[in-house]
Motif scaffolding. Structure first.
Motif, PDB file in Angstrom:
ATOM      1  N   MET A 225      -0.706   0.147  -4.706  1.00  0.00           N
ATOM      2  CA  MET A 225      -0.585   0.727  -3.287  1.00  0.00           C
ATOM      3  C   MET A 225       0.334   2.093  -3.307  1.00  0.00           C
ATOM      4  O   MET A 225       0.256   3.027  -2.476  1.00  0.00           O
ATOM      5  CB  MET A 225      -0.185  -0.152  -2.341  1.00  0.00           C
ATOM      6  CG  MET A 225      -1.086  -1.502  -1.882  1.00  0.00           C
ATOM      7  SD  MET A 225      -2.588  -0.835  -1.293  1.00  0.00           S
ATOM      8  CE  MET A 225      -2.063  -0.237   0.432  1.00  0.00           C
ATOM      9  N   GLU A 226       1.229   1.843  -4.200  1.00  0.00           N
ATOM     10  CA  GLU A 226       2.234   3.145  -4.288  1.00  0.00           C
ATOM     11  C   GLU A 226       1.458   4.507  -4.751  1.00  0.00           C
ATOM     12  O   GLU A 226       1.856   5.519  -4.498  1.00  0.00           O
ATOM     13  CB  GLU A 226       3.320   2.725  -5.356  1.00  0.00           C
ATOM     14  CG  GLU A 226       4.253   1.878  -4.791  1.00  0.00           C
ATOM     15  CD  GLU A 226       5.491   1.698  -5.848  1.00  0.00           C
ATOM     16  OE1 GLU A 226       6.558   2.088  -5.522  1.00  0.00           O
ATOM     17  OE2 GLU A 226       5.115   1.022  -6.948  1.00  0.00           O
ATOM     18  N   ASP A 252      10.793  -4.102  -1.250  1.00  0.00           N
ATOM     19  CA  ASP A 252      11.239  -3.341  -2.370  1.00  0.00           C
ATOM     20  C   ASP A 252      10.741  -2.162  -2.664  1.00  0.00           C
ATOM     21  O   ASP A 252      11.230  -1.146  -2.894  1.00  0.00           O
ATOM     22  CB  ASP A 252      11.335  -4.235  -3.628  1.00  0.00           C
ATOM     23  CG  ASP A 252      12.385  -5.294  -3.542  1.00  0.00           C
ATOM     24  OD1 ASP A 252      13.112  -5.236  -2.857  1.00  0.00           O
ATOM     25  OD2 ASP A 252      12.029  -6.196  -4.584  1.00  0.00           O
ATOM     26  N   LYS A 253       9.542  -1.845  -2.184  1.00  0.00           N
ATOM     27  CA  LYS A 253       8.658  -0.751  -2.594  1.00  0.00           C
ATOM     28  C   LYS A 253       8.526  -0.076  -1.263  1.00  0.00           C
ATOM     29  O   LYS A 253       7.986   0.949  -1.287  1.00  0.00           O
ATOM     30  CB  LYS A 253       7.436  -1.022  -3.246  1.00  0.00           C
ATOM     31  CG  LYS A 253       7.551  -1.687  -4.733  1.00  0.00           C
ATOM     32  CD  LYS A 253       6.026  -1.702  -5.268  1.00  0.00           C
ATOM     33  CE  LYS A 253       6.281  -2.346  -6.567  1.00  0.00           C
ATOM     34  NZ  LYS A 253       7.139  -1.313  -7.609  1.00  0.00           N
ATOM     35  N   GLY A 254       9.047  -0.436  -0.074  1.00  0.00           N
ATOM     36  CA  GLY A 254       9.212   0.192   0.995  1.00  0.00           C
ATOM     37  C   GLY A 254       7.637   0.273   1.498  1.00  0.00           C
ATOM     38  O   GLY A 254       7.199   1.465   2.234  1.00  0.00           O
ATOM     39  N   SER A 257       4.764  -0.752   6.277  1.00  0.00           N
ATOM     40  CA  SER A 257       4.060  -0.115   7.090  1.00  0.00           C
ATOM     41  C   SER A 257       2.462  -0.231   6.410  1.00  0.00           C
ATOM     42  O   SER A 257       1.431   0.106   7.480  1.00  0.00           O
ATOM     43  CB  SER A 257       4.141   1.377   7.503  1.00  0.00           C
ATOM     44  OG  SER A 257       4.229   2.204   6.225  1.00  0.00           O
ATOM     45  N   ARG A 258       2.408  -0.251   5.368  1.00  0.00           N
ATOM     46  CA  ARG A 258       0.947  -0.532   4.928  1.00  0.00           C
ATOM     47  C   ARG A 258       0.121  -1.645   4.173  1.00  0.00           C
ATOM     48  O   ARG A 258      -0.866  -1.855   3.786  1.00  0.00           O
ATOM     49  CB  ARG A 258       0.723   0.767   3.561  1.00  0.00           C
ATOM     50  CG  ARG A 258       0.938   2.223   4.376  1.00  0.00           C
ATOM     51  CD  ARG A 258       1.390   3.234   3.043  1.00  0.00           C
ATOM     52  NE  ARG A 258      -0.129   2.969   2.267  1.00  0.00           N
ATOM     53  CZ  ARG A 258      -0.150   3.384   0.736  1.00  0.00           C
ATOM     54  NH1 ARG A 258       1.105   3.778   0.518  1.00  0.00           N
ATOM     55  NH2 ARG A 258      -1.051   3.339   0.150  1.00  0.00           N
ATOM     56  N   VAL A 259       1.209  -2.699   4.004  1.00  0.00           N
ATOM     57  CA  VAL A 259       0.631  -4.033   3.488  1.00  0.00           C
ATOM     58  C   VAL A 259       0.970  -4.908   4.605  1.00  0.00           C
ATOM     59  O   VAL A 259       2.162  -5.140   4.849  1.00  0.00           O
ATOM     60  CB  VAL A 259       1.630  -4.171   2.266  1.00  0.00           C
ATOM     61  CG1 VAL A 259       1.170  -5.744   1.779  1.00  0.00           C
ATOM     62  CG2 VAL A 259       1.090  -3.413   0.959  1.00  0.00           C
ATOM     63  N   LYS A 260      -0.106  -5.773   5.099  1.00  0.00           N
ATOM     64  CA  LYS A 260       0.180  -6.535   6.051  1.00  0.00           C
ATOM     65  C   LYS A 260      -0.248  -8.090   5.717  1.00  0.00           C
ATOM     66  O   LYS A 260      -1.067  -8.522   5.154  1.00  0.00           O
ATOM     67  CB  LYS A 260      -0.864  -6.227   7.076  1.00  0.00           C
ATOM     68  CG  LYS A 260      -0.851  -6.948   8.560  1.00  0.00           C
ATOM     69  CD  LYS A 260      -1.744  -6.597   9.604  1.00  0.00           C
ATOM     70  CE  LYS A 260      -1.623  -7.136  10.830  1.00  0.00           C
ATOM     71  NZ  LYS A 260      -0.182  -6.587  11.615  1.00  0.00           N
ATOM     72  N   PHE A 261       0.819  -8.965   5.778  1.00  0.00           N
ATOM     73  CA  PHE A 261       0.449 -10.464   5.596  1.00  0.00           C
ATOM     74  C   PHE A 261       0.097 -11.054   6.919  1.00  0.00           C
ATOM     75  O   PHE A 261       0.809 -10.992   7.907  1.00  0.00           O
ATOM     76  CB  PHE A 261       1.979 -11.051   5.147  1.00  0.00           C
ATOM     77  CG  PHE A 261       2.394 -10.539   3.722  1.00  0.00           C
ATOM     78  CD1 PHE A 261       1.848 -11.056   2.737  1.00  0.00           C
ATOM     79  CD2 PHE A 261       3.133  -9.555   3.737  1.00  0.00           C
ATOM     80  CE1 PHE A 261       2.090 -10.789   1.466  1.00  0.00           C
ATOM     81  CE2 PHE A 261       3.454  -8.912   2.253  1.00  0.00           C
ATOM     82  CZ  PHE A 261       2.993  -9.556   1.293  1.00  0.00           C
TER      83      PHE A 261
END
Length: 382
Positions: A225-226, A252-254, A257-261
């Motif tokens: 995703m980075e 850790d990777k900030g 806002s883009r990864v939703k659990f």
């Protein structure tokens, strides 16, 4: 005889004639789509069905179903003691029951069902191998544990009256291993109505549903995703052994806002997320034969939702792709390779729409309404 008494006698005869099946699993019954489908189909085929599972500390109340349900309460929730006490409780339950057929779902319920068969030879027992249990990633390198489970299977499964598994490759392997005939009952999904619309690809939602466990490419996907544009988002539906690790990795990777659990979702809630997703994910590490020869339920959920998906280029997925051309096949789980593949998919919407159309064709054949007939024939033959 009065009409009311006659009808009562007829109904009583019908109920007495119904064959009773118990299916035993170690899962939480509310979330097990596969067992819900199986039990509903057996009910529709006029069997009296009881699904027997476990109760966890956070288990929700059981949903009402056409079949009966029961949860076993255990003080041990994981590890060797869990499996030992589950099989003990299961055996004590079964030995008091007078069911006609008992189905052991996966190797972790075989001990209790196998002992029942030896003590009560008249009962018919069925083995449902949802996976290659001793070859799951969690058991890789744990030779003693693998030997114990293999010994359980080798001792009891050859004495079962019928057996089936989720794909033809596993069926062939199990037939050779246990010297009984394994049928194939695939993890197909219920036929869904057509979407009839082009998916909204802003944001472009990468979607995974299933256990958040090691060996499923989830760490690599988060790292990828980075490397992807900001309008590419990742949604993860489920929980598992590495849930907290993955959440920490996202922080850790900030990428919050883009990864939703999405957490644990009931089957009906999964359908809503499938409708908004842009691309399905099924990224398995070649770590043991169970994953390599898998044919995951999510594969067919994606097809029924007309959702193109990325699968690893393993034998069963390759065979489906050769027939239906619904997928994108992935050879590498390296983060940079995943990012490159997804970037290529996003840049070729013509091919994407072709895959979507192929899903629409495939779903008419690849559905539970057709596959359930295979399942019912196995039980009818008993």
């Amino acid at each position: 005889m009065k009409i009311g008494s006659l009808l009562k006698a007829v109904n009583s005869f019908g109920m007495a004639d119904k064959k009773k099946i118990i299916l035993a699993v170690t899962t939480d019954l509310n979330y097990d789509q596969r067992m819900q489908r199986i039990c509903n189909s057996l009910c529709a085929a006029s069997y009296d069905v009881l699904l027997l599972g476990r109760e966890k500390a956070d288990s929700l109340p059981l949903k009402k179903e056409a079949y009966q349900q029961h949860r076993l309460k255990l003080w041990a929730q994981k590890g060797p003691l869990f499996y030992l006490f589950f099989n003990l409780r299961l055996f004590l339950y079964l030995i008091r029951d007078r069911s006609d057929i008992v189905c052991s779902v996966d190797l972790d319920t075989v001990l209790a069902v196998g002992l029942l068969k030896r003590l009560r030879p008249s009962v018919k027992v069925v083995f449902d191998a949802h996976e290659y249990f001793t070859e799951v990633p969690e058991l890789q390198g744990r030779k003693t544990i693998q030997r114990i489970w293999n010994a359980v299977g080798d001792s009891f499964v050859p004495g079962f009256d019928a057996a089936y598994t989720v794909g033809p490759a596993l069926a062939a392997m199990f037939t050779a291993k246990y010297k009984i005939d394994f049928k194939t009952v695939r993890n197909l999904s219920v036929l869904r109505s057509s979407q009839d619309t082009l998916r909204n690809n802003e944001p472009f939602i990468l979607y995974y549903q299933g256990a958040l466990n090691a060996g499923r490419g989830l760490k690599e996907m988060i790292e990828a995703m980075e490397l992807l544009d900001a309008h590419c988002h990742l949604y993860l539906a489920g929980e598992g052994d590495i849930s907290e690790y993955l959440r920490a990795l996202v922080r850790d990777k900030g990428l919050e806002s883009r990864v939703k659990f999405l957490g644990y979702l009931l089957p009906e809630d999964l359908q809503q997320w499938l409708k908004v997703a842009s691309l399905g994910l099924n990224l398995l590490e070649h770590k043991g034969l169970s994953y390599y020869y898998s044919l995951a339920n999510k594969t067919f959920d994606y097809i029924q939702a007309e959702l193109p998906a990325v699968h690893m280029a393993f034998p069963e997925y390759q065979a489906l792709q050769d027939q239906w051309d619904c997928f994108y096949l992935q050879d590498s789980l390296e983060s940079k390779d995943l990012a490159n593949s997804i970037r290529g998919i996003m840049n070729d919407m013509n091919l994407y729409q072709q895959k979507q159309a192929h899903c629409r064709t495939a779903k008419v054949s690849l559905n539970w309404e057709k596959e359930s007939k295979v399942l019912v024939r196995i039980y009818d033959a008993l």
